[in-house]
Design a protein around this motif. Structure first.
Motif, PDB file in Angstrom:
ATOM      1  N   GLY A  79      68.963  33.401   8.638  1.00 57.60           N
ATOM      2  CA  GLY A  79      67.904  34.235   9.193  1.00 57.60           C
ATOM      3  C   GLY A  79      67.784  34.137  10.695  1.00 57.60           C
ATOM      4  O   GLY A  79      66.928  34.785  11.291  1.00 57.60           O
ATOM      5  N   ARG A  80      68.649  33.302  11.356  1.00 59.71           N
ATOM      6  CA  ARG A  80      68.588  33.166  12.804  1.00 59.71           C
ATOM      7  C   ARG A  80      69.596  34.116  13.451  1.00 59.71           C
ATOM      8  O   ARG A  80      70.586  34.500  12.821  1.00 59.71           O
ATOM      9  CB  ARG A  80      68.908  31.720  13.196  1.00 59.71           C
ATOM     10  CG  ARG A  80      67.827  30.728  12.749  1.00 59.71           C
ATOM     11  CD  ARG A  80      68.226  29.314  13.073  1.00 59.71           C
ATOM     12  NE  ARG A  80      69.424  28.921  12.298  1.00 59.71           N
ATOM     13  CZ  ARG A  80      69.979  27.724  12.379  1.00 59.71           C
ATOM     14  NH1 ARG A  80      69.460  26.817  13.181  1.00 59.71           N
ATOM     15  NH2 ARG A  80      71.036  27.437  11.650  1.00 59.71           N
ATOM     16  N   PRO A  81      69.362  34.496  14.719  1.00 59.51           N
ATOM     17  CA  PRO A  81      70.313  35.387  15.402  1.00 59.51           C
ATOM     18  C   PRO A  81      71.700  34.741  15.452  1.00 59.51           C
ATOM     19  O   PRO A  81      71.840  33.530  15.607  1.00 59.51           O
ATOM     20  CB  PRO A  81      69.707  35.545  16.802  1.00 59.51           C
ATOM     21  CG  PRO A  81      68.266  35.204  16.637  1.00 59.51           C
ATOM     22  CD  PRO A  81      68.193  34.174  15.556  1.00 59.51           C
ATOM     23  N   ILE A  82      72.723  35.574  15.321  1.00 61.80           N
ATOM     24  CA  ILE A  82      74.106  35.087  15.405  1.00 61.80           C
ATOM     25  C   ILE A  82      74.873  35.948  16.402  1.00 61.80           C
ATOM     26  O   ILE A  82      74.497  37.096  16.684  1.00 61.80           O
ATOM     27  CB  ILE A  82      74.798  35.139  14.026  1.00 61.80           C
ATOM     28  CG1 ILE A  82      74.886  36.592  13.517  1.00 61.80           C
ATOM     29  CG2 ILE A  82      74.108  34.248  13.023  1.00 61.80           C
ATOM     30  CD1 ILE A  82      75.752  36.726  12.306  1.00 61.80           C
ATOM     31  N   ARG A  83      75.975  35.364  16.913  1.00 54.62           N
ATOM     32  CA  ARG A  83      76.829  36.083  17.855  1.00 54.62           C
ATOM     33  C   ARG A  83      77.900  36.830  17.075  1.00 54.62           C
ATOM     34  O   ARG A  83      78.504  36.302  16.143  1.00 54.62           O
ATOM     35  CB  ARG A  83      77.497  35.091  18.801  1.00 54.62           C
ATOM     36  CG  ARG A  83      76.508  34.302  19.656  1.00 54.62           C
ATOM     37  CD  ARG A  83      76.047  35.113  20.852  1.00 54.62           C
ATOM     38  NE  ARG A  83      77.090  35.220  21.861  1.00 54.62           N
ATOM     39  CZ  ARG A  83      77.042  36.062  22.895  1.00 54.62           C
ATOM     40  NH1 ARG A  83      75.994  36.877  23.032  1.00 54.62           N
ATOM     41  NH2 ARG A  83      78.012  36.103  23.781  1.00 54.62           N
ATOM     42  N   LEU A  84      78.088  38.115  17.473  1.00 56.27           N
ATOM     43  CA  LEU A  84      79.070  38.953  16.806  1.00 56.27           C
ATOM     44  C   LEU A  84      80.093  39.454  17.826  1.00 56.27           C
ATOM     45  O   LEU A  84      79.742  39.788  18.961  1.00 56.27           O
ATOM     46  CB  LEU A  84      78.410  40.144  16.132  1.00 56.27           C
ATOM     47  CG  LEU A  84      77.377  39.833  15.040  1.00 56.27           C
ATOM     48  CD1 LEU A  84      76.709  41.125  14.578  1.00 56.27           C
ATOM     49  CD2 LEU A  84      78.049  39.135  13.868  1.00 56.27           C
ATOM     50  N   ALA A  85      81.356  39.534  17.400  1.00 52.93           N
ATOM     51  CA  ALA A  85      82.415  40.121  18.219  1.00 52.93           C
ATOM     52  C   ALA A  85      82.622  41.554  17.767  1.00 52.93           C
ATOM     53  O   ALA A  85      82.838  41.814  16.581  1.00 52.93           O
ATOM     54  CB  ALA A  85      83.708  39.328  18.083  1.00 52.93           C
ATOM     55  N   CYS A  86      82.510  42.506  18.706  1.00 56.65           N
ATOM     56  CA  CYS A  86      82.604  43.935  18.385  1.00 56.65           C
ATOM     57  C   CYS A  86      83.773  44.566  19.113  1.00 56.65           C
ATOM     58  O   CYS A  86      83.973  44.330  20.315  1.00 56.65           O
ATOM     59  CB  CYS A  86      81.310  44.651  18.766  1.00 56.65           C
ATOM     60  SG  CYS A  86      79.841  43.956  17.979  1.00 56.65           S
ATOM     61  N   ASN A  87      84.512  45.399  18.378  1.00 56.44           N
ATOM     62  CA  ASN A  87      85.637  46.120  18.950  1.00 56.44           C
ATOM     63  C   ASN A  87      85.393  47.615  18.767  1.00 56.44           C
ATOM     64  O   ASN A  87      85.147  48.081  17.643  1.00 56.44           O
ATOM     65  CB  ASN A  87      86.939  45.701  18.267  1.00 56.44           C
ATOM     66  CG  ASN A  87      88.154  46.223  18.994  1.00 56.44           C
ATOM     67  OD1 ASN A  87      88.163  46.265  20.216  1.00 56.44           O
ATOM     68  ND2 ASN A  87      89.159  46.633  18.246  1.00 56.44           N
ATOM     69  N   GLU A 101      81.598  66.668  19.631  1.00 55.20           N
ATOM     70  CA  GLU A 101      80.916  65.404  19.844  1.00 55.20           C
ATOM     71  C   GLU A 101      81.857  64.252  19.482  1.00 55.20           C
ATOM     72  O   GLU A 101      82.465  64.245  18.422  1.00 55.20           O
ATOM     73  CB  GLU A 101      79.660  65.319  18.987  1.00 55.20           C
ATOM     74  CG  GLU A 101      78.621  66.378  19.333  1.00 55.20           C
ATOM     75  CD  GLU A 101      77.394  66.258  18.446  1.00 55.20           C
ATOM     76  OE1 GLU A 101      77.445  65.410  17.523  1.00 55.20           O
ATOM     77  OE2 GLU A 101      76.437  66.993  18.674  1.00 55.20           O
ATOM     78  N   ALA A 102      81.950  63.287  20.416  1.00 55.02           N
ATOM     79  CA  ALA A 102      82.788  62.115  20.169  1.00 55.02           C
ATOM     80  C   ALA A 102      82.073  61.143  19.252  1.00 55.02           C
ATOM     81  O   ALA A 102      80.844  61.036  19.271  1.00 55.02           O
ATOM     82  CB  ALA A 102      83.135  61.439  21.486  1.00 55.02           C
ATOM     83  N   GLU A 103      82.831  60.480  18.412  1.00 55.05           N
ATOM     84  CA  GLU A 103      82.297  59.440  17.545  1.00 55.05           C
ATOM     85  C   GLU A 103      83.081  58.157  17.781  1.00 55.05           C
ATOM     86  O   GLU A 103      84.267  58.180  18.131  1.00 55.05           O
ATOM     87  CB  GLU A 103      82.381  59.857  16.077  1.00 55.05           C
ATOM     88  CG  GLU A 103      81.464  61.016  15.737  1.00 55.05           C
ATOM     89  CD  GLU A 103      81.484  61.356  14.256  1.00 55.05           C
ATOM     90  OE1 GLU A 103      82.323  60.763  13.532  1.00 55.05           O
ATOM     91  OE2 GLU A 103      80.682  62.199  13.817  1.00 55.05           O
ATOM     92  N   TRP A 104      82.385  57.037  17.576  1.00 52.21           N
ATOM     93  CA  TRP A 104      82.964  55.743  17.894  1.00 52.21           C
ATOM     94  C   TRP A 104      82.857  54.813  16.695  1.00 52.21           C
ATOM     95  O   TRP A 104      81.814  54.689  16.089  1.00 52.21           O
ATOM     96  CB  TRP A 104      82.234  55.119  19.089  1.00 52.21           C
ATOM     97  CG  TRP A 104      82.208  56.044  20.278  1.00 52.21           C
ATOM     98  CD1 TRP A 104      81.262  56.975  20.569  1.00 52.21           C
ATOM     99  CD2 TRP A 104      83.210  56.127  21.270  1.00 52.21           C
ATOM    100  NE1 TRP A 104      81.590  57.660  21.694  1.00 52.21           N
ATOM    101  CE2 TRP A 104      82.798  57.143  22.168  1.00 52.21           C
ATOM    102  CE3 TRP A 104      84.403  55.448  21.523  1.00 52.21           C
ATOM    103  CZ2 TRP A 104      83.548  57.504  23.278  1.00 52.21           C
ATOM    104  CZ3 TRP A 104      85.144  55.786  22.624  1.00 52.21           C
ATOM    105  CH2 TRP A 104      84.712  56.810  23.495  1.00 52.21           C
ATOM    106  N   LEU A 105      83.986  54.222  16.382  1.00 52.23           N
ATOM    107  CA  LEU A 105      84.028  53.238  15.301  1.00 52.23           C
ATOM    108  C   LEU A 105      83.890  51.849  15.923  1.00 52.23           C
ATOM    109  O   LEU A 105      84.658  51.470  16.808  1.00 52.23           O
ATOM    110  CB  LEU A 105      85.349  53.322  14.528  1.00 52.23           C
ATOM    111  CG  LEU A 105      85.592  52.224  13.475  1.00 52.23           C
ATOM    112  CD1 LEU A 105      84.552  52.293  12.363  1.00 52.23           C
ATOM    113  CD2 LEU A 105      87.008  52.343  12.916  1.00 52.23           C
ATOM    114  N   VAL A 106      82.902  51.118  15.456  1.00 48.14           N
ATOM    115  CA  VAL A 106      82.674  49.765  15.952  1.00 48.14           C
ATOM    116  C   VAL A 106      82.941  48.791  14.803  1.00 48.14           C
ATOM    117  O   VAL A 106      82.281  48.856  13.764  1.00 48.14           O
ATOM    118  CB  VAL A 106      81.242  49.593  16.481  1.00 48.14           C
ATOM    119  CG1 VAL A 106      81.062  48.183  17.047  1.00 48.14           C
ATOM    120  CG2 VAL A 106      80.924  50.638  17.536  1.00 48.14           C
ATOM    121  N   LEU A 107      83.935  47.924  15.011  1.00 41.77           N
ATOM    122  CA  LEU A 107      84.252  46.893  14.032  1.00 41.77           C
ATOM    123  C   LEU A 107      83.556  45.605  14.450  1.00 41.77           C
ATOM    124  O   LEU A 107      83.677  45.150  15.594  1.00 41.77           O
ATOM    125  CB  LEU A 107      85.765  46.671  13.950  1.00 41.77           C
ATOM    126  CG  LEU A 107      86.584  47.909  13.551  1.00 41.77           C
ATOM    127  CD1 LEU A 107      88.076  47.603  13.607  1.00 41.77           C
ATOM    128  CD2 LEU A 107      86.188  48.386  12.161  1.00 41.77           C
TER     129      LEU A 107
END
Length: 693
Positions: A79-87, A101-107
């Motif tokens: 339940g605590r904030p965590i760090r995420l790596a996004c591409n 309209e452009a769309e973006w995929l975020v992994l």
């Protein structure tokens, strides 16, 4: 393909091990998302996703900022904030009305923790070190090079300081003795490498001998081939059994941990590898010690192989130096310089050889030969042939007769080889040789060849030519004569004797190689020293990739001045013996060698009397003055004189004994017309160099 749209956040917590995906439009509104992403980011389709808004491109740019770290509001299992790596990846544009309209995929994936990253980096370093060790260790057969390679491999990725200390016998190729106690081991620092984080100003320098370390519980594992891990340097400072004043030679400043691993091979301690870490790296652990032991065990085998090679190489070089003459020699008849290179271009041994042998009456013999094969087997065969040539040369045989005796020897060696009694490897047709004798008094050279290329002759003002010789069969054929070739040699001429490896190469005919040699001789600078000229010709003619041993012998001939020679012909009349003595004494007086008169008069009297009495005439008498006084008496008999000790009752038989006792050397050689007996006496003082009085 997109996942089905999710209607809203799930009440269940998402696993941080899952990879989540979110599709956003240009405004950051969620177009679609996976269930894991909805839970981690607390977003749903149709709503802006606040944590991901900073990742979207601005001002119409085509791509997003790539991989970034964001903080999820509270989607972790705790339940605590965590760090995420996004591409961020751009998708194909979707058409809505008239605008695209452009769309973006975020992994999205959980970011690695500091501990996890450190562990991964450590594992990467260990894997890289192990791989690098497998590739680089053992690539060299030089003990010092291998030690330097090892410390460069360990610093700075694995340690801040690394040293390699080797037992002194290992450095010269010998096997170290077996030691039970560390105090008996004598090591020399062979290599060291360090990073700036550690202070090593007072540490023992490379090349210095380590002070002895008394045997202790700390050192005993090293003697048994096991590593010693010291996680706290303060413990090492108190337990290392050395003089406190010498402690700085062993322990660097700023280090907090250390591992020492012995170079242990075949039950022997060859040396020790020690590594140290400072505050820039975590303390060594058991895994580090195990990894270093694995690397050092590879190095120990490499060091042992290099040690063995060093010993064999040293023995081979010593053998080569003992078998070949000095590269430069200066005789009254000629100045000689030789060059030799074994097959493959390395420094070793082979079957080719050259020689310059001084003969009586200031003559010199030039020899060049080639035994088929390379390495120690060919060298052993060559040594036997070279020794045989020197022995036969001492008998003062003419070149053809000498090669005949040498041919018989090779036949005998080949017979031993055929029945397995010889280890020399010498077989029929396995050797060639050229033997030439130059006489500085007459200025003539007599030569014979057994399957060997002829020498090249370069007159002072002429063009180089190859001597036209009657070729003989290679050694070991048997039953064939070796024809003599005689030719005049002007003073200051250069003779080049060589083996076929100098003029033969793959893809080229031997005639092309001989033409290269002829051209190189023609272009040689007469002002150069003979040594420089020899090396220049050798480098110029030598094939780029020689596949055979190569030998080259250059000889610059010299002639004896006519006023240094006196000769007379006497009839077979004993009354002329007194006249012979008068002639000799008169010439010695002209040469200011009166102090040699008594001995020379006695020698001439005895030899001329014996020649007239037992051989008849004519009798030749010759004096040659150079560094020594040479007296020769020639007669038409082919009977070998014998030295014997006369009994007290004998009336004669003492003449040759007196000659042998009074002269420095004496001997006999056979000629086409009979024999010549010669004696030598040393000339002392300034006249010894043959200067004109």
């Amino acid at each position: 393909m997109r996942e089905p749209e999710h209607g809203g956040p799930s009440s269940a917590s998402a696993s941080v091990d899952d990879v989540a995906a979110v599709v956003l439009n240009d405004e950051g509104v969620v177009v679609a998302c996976s269930g894991t992403a909805a839970t981690l980011l607390e977003c749903s389709p149709g709503q802006p996703c606040a944590p991901l808004l900073p990742l979207l491109p601005h001002d119409g740019t085509e791509t997003g900022p790539g991989t970034r770290l964001v903080t999820a509001p509270g989607g972790g299992p705790s339940g605590r904030p965590i760090r995420l790596a996004c591409n961020v990846v751009r998708l194909d544009a979707q058409t809505s009305g008239s605008a695209a309209e452009a769309e973006w995929l975020v992994l999205v994936a959980p970011a690695e923790s500091v501990a996890q990253g450190a562990e991964r980096d450590s594992e990467r370093r260990r894997t890289g070190l192990s791989h690098a060790a497998a590739v680089t260790i053992g690539a060299s057969l030089d003990v010092t090079d291998m030690a330097e390679t090892l410390v460069d491999l360990l610093v700075p990725d694995f340690a801040d300081l690394a040293t390699v200390d080797l037992a002194e016998p290992v450095l010269v190729g010998d096997e170290p003795p077996h030691f039970d106690a560390s105090g008996d081991v004598r090591l020399r620092r062979t290599a060291a490498a360090q990073s700036p984080e550690v202070s090593a100003e007072d540490l023992l320098a490379v090349g210095e001998v380590l002070p002895p370390v008394a045997d202790s519980a700390l050192m005993r594992p090293l003697m048994e081939g096991r590593p010693v891990l010291v996680s706290d340097i303060s413990v090492l400072r108190t337990t290392l059994a050395v003089d406190p004043g010498s402690l700085a030679l062993f322990v660097p400043g700023g280090a907090h941990s250390s591992v020492a691993v012995p170079l242990y091979a075949r039950g022997l301690v060859l040396g020790c590898v020690t590594v140290w870490r400072s505050e820039s790296l975590p303390a060594f652990g058991e895994e580090d010690a195990a990894l270093l032991q694995d690397v050092v065990s590879r190095a120990a085998l490499g060091v042992d192989n290099a040690r063995r090679y060093t010993k064999e190489h040293r023995s081979a070089v010593a053998l080569q130096r003992s078998l070949l003459p000095r590269s430069a020699l200066d005789f009254a008849a000629a100045e000689t310089v030789g060059a030799y290179q074994p097959a493959g271009g390395g420094v070793g041994v082979g079957g080719d050889w050259f020689d310059a042998i001084p003969l009586p009456s200031l003559r010199v013999a030039f020899v060049v030969g080639d035994v088929v094969g390379h390495g120690l087997d060919a060298t052993a065969a060559m040594a036997r042939l070279r020794t045989a040539v020197q022995t036969l040369a001492d008998l003062d045989l003419d070149p053809g007769e000498l090669l005949t005796h040498l041919d018989d020897l090779v036949l005998g060696l080949s017979g031993e080889h055929a029945v397995g009694e010889s280890r020399s490897g010498l077989a029929v047709l396995g050797a060639t040789c050229l033997y030439a004798v130059y006489d500085p008094v007459t200025g003539r050279c007599t030569a014979a060849t057994a399957g060997h290329p002829p020498p090249a002759l370069l007159a002072p003002d002429g063009e180089p030519v190859f001597v036209d010789m009657v070729p003989g069969p290679p050694l070991g054929v048997g039953g064939m004569p070796f024809e003599l070739t005689e030719f005049d040699v002007e003073p200051g001429s250069m003779l080049a004797f060589f083996t076929d490896g100098l003029v033969e190469s793959r893809g080229d005919d031997i005639e092309q190689g001989m033409e290269r040699l002829r051209s190189s001789l023609a272009d040689a600078d007469p002002s150069q020293g003979l040594g420089e000229m020899c090396q220049s010709i050798f480098d110029d003619v030598l094939p780029q990739e020689p596949t055979d041993d190569v030998a080259l012998l250059l000889a610059r001939t010299q002639a004896l001045s006519v006023d240094h020679v006196a000769e007379w012909q006497l009839e077979a009349d004993l009354s002329l013996v007194a006249h012979a003595r008068e002639l000799v004494m008169g010439r010695l007086s002209d040469w200011q060698l009166d102090e040699l008169g008594f001995v020379t008069e006695l020698v001439v009297s005895e030899l001329v009397t014996n020649a007239i009495r037992y051989a008849g005439g004519p009798v030749g008498l010759r004096l040659i003055r150079d560094r020594q006084l040479i007296c020769e008496v020639s007669d038409p008999s082919s009977t070998q004189p014998r030295l014997r000790r006369a009994r007290e009752t004998d009336e004669g038989g003492r003449g040759l004994f007196l000659v042998a006792q009074l002269s420095d050397r004496w001997g006999c050689r056979f000629t086409r017309t009979g024999k010549t007996i010669w004696t030598e006496q040393a000339i002392d003082g300034p006249l010894a160099q043959g200067s004109t009085p």
